[in-house]
Design a protein around this motif. Structure first.
Motif, mmCIF file in Angstrom:
data_model
loop_
_atom_site.group_PDB
_atom_site.id
_atom_site.type_symbol
_atom_site.label_atom_id
_atom_site.label_comp_id
_atom_site.label_asym_id
_atom_site.label_seq_id
_atom_site.Cartn_x
_atom_site.Cartn_y
_atom_site.Cartn_z
ATOM 1 N N UNK A 245 1.545 -6.919 -6.191
ATOM 2 C CA UNK A 245 0.119 -6.619 -6.061
ATOM 3 C C UNK A 245 -0.319 -5.708 -7.203
ATOM 4 N N UNK A 246 -1.611 -5.766 -7.524
ATOM 5 C CA UNK A 246 -2.141 -4.882 -8.565
ATOM 6 C C UNK A 246 -2.012 -3.421 -8.152
ATOM 7 N N UNK A 247 -2.245 -3.158 -6.886
ATOM 8 C CA UNK A 247 -2.134 -1.783 -6.386
ATOM 9 C C UNK A 247 -0.664 -1.465 -6.138
ATOM 10 N N UNK A 248 -0.090 -0.596 -6.978
ATOM 11 C CA UNK A 248 1.316 -0.250 -6.842
ATOM 12 C C UNK A 248 1.521 1.145 -7.400
ATOM 13 N N UNK A 249 2.677 1.685 -7.175
ATOM 14 C CA UNK A 249 2.978 3.020 -7.692
ATOM 15 C C UNK A 249 4.082 2.963 -8.746
ATOM 16 N N UNK A 250 4.146 1.845 -9.466
ATOM 17 C CA UNK A 250 5.196 1.628 -10.460
ATOM 18 C C UNK A 250 4.643 1.675 -11.877
ATOM 19 N N UNK A 251 3.617 0.886 -12.133
ATOM 20 C CA UNK A 251 3.129 0.667 -13.496
ATOM 21 C C UNK A 251 2.284 1.853 -13.940
ATOM 22 N N UNK A 252 2.723 2.536 -14.986
ATOM 23 C CA UNK A 252 1.994 3.699 -15.490
ATOM 24 C C UNK A 252 0.913 3.250 -16.482
ATOM 25 N N UNK A 555 17.496 -7.491 -6.514
ATOM 26 C CA UNK A 555 17.316 -6.114 -6.965
ATOM 27 C C UNK A 555 16.413 -5.384 -5.985
ATOM 28 N N UNK A 556 16.524 -4.066 -5.904
ATOM 29 C CA UNK A 556 15.646 -3.313 -5.002
ATOM 30 C C UNK A 556 14.174 -3.550 -5.355
ATOM 31 N N UNK A 557 13.356 -3.699 -4.344
ATOM 32 C CA UNK A 557 11.926 -3.952 -4.543
ATOM 33 C C UNK A 557 11.222 -2.667 -4.935
ATOM 34 N N UNK A 558 10.355 -2.751 -5.988
ATOM 35 C CA UNK A 558 9.573 -1.594 -6.423
ATOM 36 C C UNK A 558 8.076 -1.801 -6.208
ATOM 37 N N UNK A 559 7.606 -3.031 -6.408
ATOM 38 C CA UNK A 559 6.171 -3.292 -6.330
ATOM 39 C C UNK A 559 5.743 -3.587 -4.896
ATOM 40 N N UNK A 560 4.507 -3.227 -4.596
ATOM 41 C CA UNK A 560 3.911 -3.661 -3.342
ATOM 42 C C UNK A 560 3.778 -5.181 -3.344
ATOM 43 N N UNK A 561 3.667 -5.761 -2.160
ATOM 44 C CA UNK A 561 3.694 -7.207 -2.003
ATOM 45 C C UNK A 561 2.297 -7.709 -1.645
ATOM 46 N N UNK A 622 -3.517 -12.609 4.122
ATOM 47 C CA UNK A 622 -4.015 -11.641 3.139
ATOM 48 C C UNK A 622 -3.525 -10.248 3.513
ATOM 49 N N UNK A 623 -3.403 -9.398 2.505
ATOM 50 C CA UNK A 623 -2.975 -8.024 2.731
ATOM 51 C C UNK A 623 -1.989 -7.584 1.672
ATOM 52 N N UNK A 624 -1.888 -6.281 1.478
ATOM 53 C CA UNK A 624 -0.936 -5.697 0.536
ATOM 54 C C UNK A 624 0.022 -4.823 1.339
ATOM 55 N N UNK A 625 1.322 -5.053 1.147
ATOM 56 C CA UNK A 625 2.331 -4.389 1.964
ATOM 57 C C UNK A 625 3.325 -3.619 1.094
ATOM 58 N N UNK A 626 3.842 -2.561 1.663
ATOM 59 C CA UNK A 626 4.776 -1.687 0.955
ATOM 60 C C UNK A 626 6.054 -2.442 0.593
#
Length: 653
Positions: A245-252, A555-561, A622-626
């Motif tokens: 998802x675009x909303x994530x806490x990975x991409x700076x 690999x461990x998931x980093x991005x929201x889904x 629809x929805x964005x998940x951790x």
């Protein structure tokens, strides 16, 4: 690799060793060099292909220095130092290009050289340089006064470094008093040194949005100017992940804009286009002819929609002010083409001439950051009609979307309705329910005692699913094409099957139901196996979903889904109804019912009397998940994979 300057999407950032004397002001970069960067220190950060087996290239430096003024004028200098680690990277890095708009911008190539990691210069300048127009595509042409400078390099090889610096000077910003830019700290390759410098007058407070930065910016003031510096070292590579998802806490990344409001943006567009809503004689006559015979207001709207959406070709002409100011309706009708804002303006002008309250709507067919008001965030225009409870929207570039519906792009997006009373309404375009975006295949018929199936095939679609079907049938079929379609559909069921009596619709007839039907016969569907017969299912199966789940878990998931990306915002259904000979009994598989936040899947097997019914149905969500919800996604995929039925045994006793 090609460095391209873009008006509102800059691809880079950088962190360097700053000279102390320049700490309170932005460095001035000239063709002689950058006083704040020691190139030899940067070159020493180079590596080897052996140490980076999964990388094509390594970004040693990604740097931007922007001097911004309150009216939008800016001088922006960008530099990238990149090392090639594979042959593919070598091929890409041999050609560089940047684009600009003459009359509004100036460009300067500060340097473009190829060096070895020890600093030895292989080539000090491009071997070939050419300025040319940006070519227009033939299918959806865009005519623009943007120019491109292409440069070919000699001496690029695995292990070598390309060091490229250029400056773009915005002399006449357009729109005026507007500026918006984004800057990515994270990239698809590791970034050894990353820096962005933004230099503004002290009386200018730009709107800045920082996302996921793991470092703090610095600020300094000197000689009436404030300098913001974002600097980082050893920025790790961000690997893409499926369904991210675009909303994530990975991409700076970060973005900045001049301080404005969305009302300012909408009012500027309204003022720039206010004289464009008058119909000329030719336009009036063409519209009157198009709606002649309409029995109601709704008929008139539908026929006008057809004229603008289908009979006026889509061609973008962004010359001069054409990037944001629509052409006159008279010109659009006379020439027979226009882009999104031209079409929306013509539609609105026609409605206003009928006394209907209608307005242009500006938006972006992707996520807009609402915290950064700027016209430069928008790339699309549609139209809205006032209703008792809000607005009714239409996209005049969507030639295969019926009147009253919207294509996928605008749905759910932030937009501005630019009214003719100087008001600007901030809106979110409605989204249609997932179930309205439906595609289906129905197969019905009878299986004879020899295992041969004959019957009917039907296929249809609605909502955003209908576009591909309408496009494929946009023109009436000639005899050759009818034979091809008939044969292709029949053999997609069983290879030996033939078809006839094909019934199709004309894709451009937006009142026609998107439906295809044909009679099919002679399909070798089953074979004898002792006292039973083995029925082959023309469905495929879902067993590959298990391997897909395994791949997601490597690999461990980093991005929201993003749940919508998994199965799409659609409902897809296949139903087979097969009448069996008297006395035959199918050994029914258990079927699968799998439900999750990411969608629903049903595979159902039933026999009602002589009729065998097989249903497969997938409904997206629809929805964005951790990232922590990945096990739910993979469990759903594995549950779907249990639908691995290829054959059904049928007792003939």
């Amino acid at each position: 690799m090609s460095i391209r300057h873009r008006v509102f999407a800059l691809t880079g950032a950088a962190s360097i060793v700053l000279a102390p004397a320049l700490a309170a002001q932005s460095p001035v970069v000239t063709p002689k060099g950058d006083p704040s960067v020691r190139a030899d220190s940067i070159y020493r950060l180079a590596s080897t292909p052996e140490a980076n087996p999964d990388l094509q290239s390594l970004v040693l430096l990604d740097d931007g220095i922007v001097r911004l003024e309150p009216d939008g004028r800016a001088t922006s200098t960008y530099r990238q130092i990149i090392q090639a680690l594979t042959e593919d990277a070598v091929e890409n890095m041999q050609e560089q290009s940047i684009s600009w708009v003459p009359g509004r911008q100036q460009i300067r190539i500060n340097w473009l050289r190829v060096v070895r990691p020890d600093g030895t210069v292989i080539s000090a300048e491009p071997a070939q340089v050419q300025d040319s127009d940006v070519p227009a595509e033939l299918r959806d042409p865009v005519y623009s006064d943007r120019r491109v400078r292409r440069m070919s390099l000699a001496g690029v090889a695995i292990g070598t470094i390309v060091d490229f610096s250029f400056t773009i000077i915005d002399t006449k910003p357009y729109p005026p008093n507007d500026h918006y830019a984004t800057w990515s700290v994270s990239m698809g390759s590791p970034v050894k040194r990353s820096r962005l410098i933004l230099d503004v007058p002290t009386n200018l407070a730009p709107t800045i949005v920082e996302t996921n930065l793991n470092f703090k910016r610095s600020e300094s003031v000197a000689k009436g100017r404030r300098v913001y510096t974002w600097a980082a070292a050893d920025v790790p590579r961000v690997k893409p992940e499926q369904y991210a998802a675009d909303s994530n806490d990975v991409y700076m990344h970060l973005a900045y804009a001049l301080p404005r409001t969305w009302a300012d943006v909408g009012r500027w567009y309204g003022a720039a286009s206010k004289d464009r809503y008058t119909l000329g004689e030719t336009a009036r006559a063409r519209i009157a002819e198009a709606v002649r015979g309409a029995a109601s207001r709704e008929d008139s709207l539908r026929l006008l929609h057809k004229l603008v959406a289908q009979d006026i070709r889509y061609v973008s002409v962004s010359l001069g002010n054409g990037g944001y100011v629509p052409r006159l309706p008279e010109e659009v009708v006379t020439t027979g083409f226009g882009d999104c804002k031209d079409k929306a303006t013509l539609f609105v002008a026609a409605l206003r001439s009928w006394g209907i309250r209608a307005h242009p709507v500006i938006l972006r067919t992707a996520t807009v950051d609402r915290r950064l008001p700027s016209l430069l965030q928008f790339n699309h225009a549609i139209a809205a009609i006032e209703t008792a409870d809000g607005y009714r929207y239409t996209d005049l570039t969507a030639a295969f979307t019926p009147w009253g519906e919207l294509p996928y792009g605008p749905q759910g997006e932030f937009a501005l309705v630019v009214r003719d009373d100087d008001r600007v309404d901030e809106v979110t375009i409605p989204r249609e329910p997932v179930e309205s975006n439906r595609s289906w295949v129905h197969i019905a018929g009878a299986l004879d005692t020899a295992g041969v199936f004959s019957g009917w095939y039907e296929q249809g679609a609605s909502g955003i699913e209908q576009g591909r079907l309408r496009d494929a049938l946009s023109a009436p079929l000639d005899s050759t094409r009818r034979d091809e379609v008939t044969r292709g559909l029949a053999t997609s069921i069983y290879p030996t099957m033939t078809g006839d009596s094909l019934a199709v619709f004309v894709g451009k007839d937006l009142q026609a139901t998107p439906r295809i039907a044909l009679r099919v016969r002679g399909g070798r569907a089953a074979t004898k196996a002792g006292p039973s017969i083995i029925l082959s299912l023309p469905l495929g199966n879902m067993e590959s979903m298990a391997a897909h789940a395994d791949q997601l878990e490597t690999e461990p998931r980093r991005f929201t889904i993003n749940a919508e990306a998994v199965a799409g915002p659609t409902l897809r259904e296949t139903v087979i109804r097969m009448t069996l000979p008297a006395g035959w009994k199918a050994q029914l598989p258990a079927g699968v019912r799998a439900t999750s936040p990411f969608g629903e899947f049903h595979a159902i097997y039933e026999q009602n009397g002589r009729e065998l019914v097989i249903t497969r149905r997938t409904v997206g969500a629809r929805g964005v998940y951790a990232p922590s919800r990945l096990p739910e996604l993979t469990a759903w995929l594995r549950a779907m994979a249990k639908e691995d039925t290829r054959f059904i045994a049928i007792s003939t006793n």
